[in-house]
Design a protein around this motif. Sequence first.
Motif, PDB file in Angstrom:
ATOM      1  N   UNK A   1      17.684  -2.252  -2.106  1.00  0.00           N
ATOM      2  CA  UNK A   1      16.493  -1.483  -2.460  1.00  0.00           C
ATOM      3  C   UNK A   1      15.265  -2.103  -1.821  1.00  0.00           C
ATOM      4  N   UNK A   2      14.450  -1.277  -1.188  1.00  0.00           N
ATOM      5  CA  UNK A   2      13.220  -1.763  -0.572  1.00  0.00           C
ATOM      6  C   UNK A   2      12.218  -0.614  -0.510  1.00  0.00           C
ATOM      7  N   UNK A   3      10.999  -0.934  -0.058  1.00  0.00           N
ATOM      8  CA  UNK A   3       9.938   0.059  -0.020  1.00  0.00           C
ATOM      9  C   UNK A   3       9.240   0.062   1.342  1.00  0.00           C
ATOM     10  N   UNK A   4       8.684   1.219   1.684  1.00  0.00           N
ATOM     11  CA  UNK A   4       7.841   1.356   2.873  1.00  0.00           C
ATOM     12  C   UNK A   4       6.492   1.879   2.405  1.00  0.00           C
ATOM     13  N   UNK A   5       5.414   1.156   2.752  1.00  0.00           N
ATOM     14  CA  UNK A   5       4.086   1.608   2.351  1.00  0.00           C
ATOM     15  C   UNK A   5       3.386   2.289   3.521  1.00  0.00           C
ATOM     16  N   UNK A   6       2.231   2.868   3.243  1.00  0.00           N
ATOM     17  CA  UNK A   6       1.537   3.665   4.236  1.00  0.00           C
ATOM     18  C   UNK A   6       1.162   2.852   5.471  1.00  0.00           C
ATOM     19  N   UNK A   7       1.049   3.563   6.585  1.00  0.00           N
ATOM     20  CA  UNK A   7       0.710   3.000   7.894  1.00  0.00           C
ATOM     21  C   UNK A   7       1.812   2.085   8.420  1.00  0.00           C
ATOM     22  N   UNK A   8       3.048   2.398   8.043  1.00  0.00           N
ATOM     23  CA  UNK A   8       4.195   1.656   8.554  1.00  0.00           C
ATOM     24  C   UNK A   8       5.226   2.624   9.147  1.00  0.00           C
ATOM     25  N   UNK A   9       5.902   2.124  10.171  1.00  0.00           N
ATOM     26  CA  UNK A   9       6.969   2.866  10.836  1.00  0.00           C
ATOM     27  C   UNK A   9       8.297   2.549  10.153  1.00  0.00           C
TER      28      UNK A   9
ATOM     29  N   UNK B   1       7.276 -10.869  -5.024  1.00  0.00           N
ATOM     30  CA  UNK B   1       7.523 -10.198  -3.742  1.00  0.00           C
ATOM     31  C   UNK B   1       6.860  -8.828  -3.712  1.00  0.00           C
ATOM     32  N   UNK B   2       6.969  -8.088  -4.809  1.00  0.00           N
ATOM     33  CA  UNK B   2       6.340  -6.771  -4.881  1.00  0.00           C
ATOM     34  C   UNK B   2       4.829  -6.882  -4.737  1.00  0.00           C
ATOM     35  N   UNK B   3       4.245  -7.887  -5.380  1.00  0.00           N
ATOM     36  CA  UNK B   3       2.795  -8.077  -5.285  1.00  0.00           C
ATOM     37  C   UNK B   3       2.379  -8.345  -3.846  1.00  0.00           C
ATOM     38  N   UNK B   4       3.101  -9.247  -3.175  1.00  0.00           N
ATOM     39  CA  UNK B   4       2.747  -9.605  -1.804  1.00  0.00           C
ATOM     40  C   UNK B   4       2.974  -8.449  -0.834  1.00  0.00           C
ATOM     41  N   UNK B   5       3.983  -7.636  -1.094  1.00  0.00           N
ATOM     42  CA  UNK B   5       4.351  -6.556  -0.175  1.00  0.00           C
ATOM     43  C   UNK B   5       3.544  -5.283  -0.400  1.00  0.00           C
ATOM     44  N   UNK B   6       3.293  -4.949  -1.660  1.00  0.00           N
ATOM     45  CA  UNK B   6       2.688  -3.656  -1.978  1.00  0.00           C
ATOM     46  C   UNK B   6       1.314  -3.747  -2.641  1.00  0.00           C
ATOM     47  N   UNK B   7       0.924  -4.945  -3.072  1.00  0.00           N
ATOM     48  CA  UNK B   7      -0.308  -5.084  -3.841  1.00  0.00           C
ATOM     49  C   UNK B   7      -1.577  -4.890  -3.030  1.00  0.00           C
ATOM     50  N   UNK B   8      -2.614  -4.418  -3.713  1.00  0.00           N
ATOM     51  CA  UNK B   8      -3.943  -4.250  -3.127  1.00  0.00           C
ATOM     52  C   UNK B   8      -4.972  -4.868  -4.073  1.00  0.00           C
ATOM     53  N   UNK B   9      -6.034  -5.420  -3.502  1.00  0.00           N
ATOM     54  CA  UNK B   9      -7.094  -5.999  -4.325  1.00  0.00           C
ATOM     55  C   UNK B   9      -7.636  -4.944  -5.285  1.00  0.00           C
TER      56      UNK B   9
END
Length: 232
Positions: free
Chosen positions: A78-86, A165-173
């Motif tokens: 299981x993994x995620x792709x966030x915006x502005x990624x290929x 890991x989720x915070x570092x990968x998907x988190x925003x200020x």
Amino acid sequence: MQKNEVQLEELGSIRNNQVFSGFTDDEFEKIQDHMYLRQYKKGQVLFDNGDYRNRIYFLIEGLVRVERYDSSGTFCYLDYVKKEHLFPYGGMFFDEFYHFSAYAVTDIEVYYIPTDIFEKISKGNTAQLLYFYQALSTNLESHELKIQYCLASSATVRVVETLAILMKHLGENYFSGTIRIPYPITLKEIAINSGTTRETASNVIKTLKKEKKLDYCQKHLIFQDVGFFLEN
């Protein structure tokens, strides 16, 4: 499917994104000629494991979840792709089929490019190939860390590491030094990533909430003690 008419402002943003910045202007124009815009509703499938790998996607808005279960349905990647990624990078230049399934976690907007056209143009550009190699190396490092954390004997430690890991990968200020994941993440997904049960993941999160390290409401995570998770 109607061909997307890319507005100049949006085109400039995409052109300057690191995913495309290595292409020459002529190469990018050829890619642009074959870029199509599509919207997916929350829960819709972009492609399934085993489908013919005929499209490369660039996510404009929203969140995509990629996953693959084993034949027994017990073990899951299981993994995620966030915006502005290929995506997907896996199988690029070689494989005929997708290795996993991709779902829209939220309503999303993506550009897709026919795989054969994108790969043909990319093969002739050394700078672009180097970028793909770096992106794959980063993904590999992330997966190595996940495997390392999964070996931890304590389920509590695994849940905390997954959250980090989720915070570092998907988190925003967010505000006052906190970090927020602006997408819904379910307890089931946290449990799967942690190799534990939904009940255990829920109990760990309840403890973290009491300790004011984390807030979790309506599937949204807010990291209040950012330093604590950065250390993990």
